[in-house]
Motif scaffolding. Structure first.
Motif, PDB file in Angstrom:
ATOM      1  N   GLU A  90       4.516   0.622  -6.677  1.00  0.00           N
ATOM      2  CA  GLU A  90       4.935   1.690  -7.596  1.00  0.00           C
ATOM      3  C   GLU A  90       6.027   2.540  -6.945  1.00  0.00           C
ATOM      4  O   GLU A  90       6.122   2.635  -5.715  1.00  0.00           O
TER       5      GLU A  90
ATOM      6  N   ASP B 262      -2.838   5.489 -13.243  1.00  0.00           N
ATOM      7  CA  ASP B 262      -3.437   4.506 -12.340  1.00  0.00           C
ATOM      8  C   ASP B 262      -3.361   3.164 -13.065  1.00  0.00           C
ATOM      9  O   ASP B 262      -3.825   3.049 -14.208  1.00  0.00           O
TER      10      ASP B 262
ATOM     11  N   ASP C 233      -2.437  -1.981  -8.256  1.00  0.00           N
ATOM     12  CA  ASP C 233      -2.713  -0.620  -7.777  1.00  0.00           C
ATOM     13  C   ASP C 233      -3.690  -0.627  -6.604  1.00  0.00           C
ATOM     14  O   ASP C 233      -4.522   0.274  -6.467  1.00  0.00           O
TER      15      ASP C 233
ATOM     16  N   ASN D 296      -1.435   1.240  -4.165  1.00  0.00           N
ATOM     17  CA  ASN D 296      -0.181   1.414  -4.905  1.00  0.00           C
ATOM     18  C   ASN D 296       0.675   0.149  -4.969  1.00  0.00           C
ATOM     19  O   ASN D 296       1.874   0.222  -5.274  1.00  0.00           O
TER      20      ASN D 296
END
Length: 204
Positions: free
Chosen positions: A24, A54, A136, A139
């Protein structure tokens, strides 16, 4: 590009693998109301029209979409999704009741609060170890590694839908001309791996 084969498990896994290493954004982010928590932009959040969330479940939603798997009742609220899927005895199997296969979905309760909080895609199973691809994860899209009896593992959803469709036919309701048609079993369309389709998936 990822080439779709019609084998749902294989297609889902190949799409997930194509995303490994994605991280991300650290430059494009939102600061949450607590004033300290930062959530970076992700393509998976953007895919579900909420780019700063998220994105663990959004990643799986992204992969399912590009693999053209629409028979799993998937939703972003992963606990609600799990509660729905886990009631389907043809789709869901609890830990210890099933030998997971590459391309299946795997559900976790990582914070041990009795609710599903994480979903991943099984990459491979070796002896007593299941290797996953998760979104995720710190990240990023990355591999996870767990024992099959890990306390955090809840269970699995199969992604290999191949279902025979049975139809009850009353003999006296059919004509002689229709009888030859009944010699072959009625089958739902199933993936056979004989045709391929290319789909454009955003690259890392």
């Amino acid at each position: 590009d990822v080439e779709l084969t019609g084998n749902y498990r294989e297609d889902l896994l190949n799409i997930a693998k194509s995303q490994l290493g994605y991280k991300e954004s650290e430059a494009n982010y939102n600061v949450l109301q607590d004033g300290t928590t930062i959530k970076g932009y992700s393509r998976y959040g953007s895919f579900v029209d909420d780019p700063y969330i998220d994105w663990n479940s959004a990643f799986v939603s992204f992969c399912l979409n590009y693999a053209k798997i629409d028979f799993i009742p998937f939703e972003l609220d992963i606990n609600k999704c799990y509660e729905k899927i886990s009631t389907d005895e043809n789709l869901y199997f609890a830990k210890g009741e099933y030998d997971p296969q590459a391309g299946d979905l795997i559900f976790f309760d990582k914070d041990k609060d009795g609710k599903c909080d994480t979903v991943g895609i099984v990459s491979e199973v070796n002896d007593n170890t299941v290797i996953t691809i998760e979104g995720d994860l710190n990240n990023t899209v990355a591999y996870g590694n767990y024992s099959l009896d890990d306390d955090a593992v809840l269970g699995y959803a199969k992604t290999d839908e191949v279902k025979e469709v049975e139809e009850e036919i009353v003999e006296e309701d059919i004509t002689p001309a229709q009888k030859p048609m009944l010699m072959a079993p009625l089958m739902a369309p199933t993936p056979n791996g004989t045709e391929t389709t290319k789909v454009e998936v955003e690259k890392v």
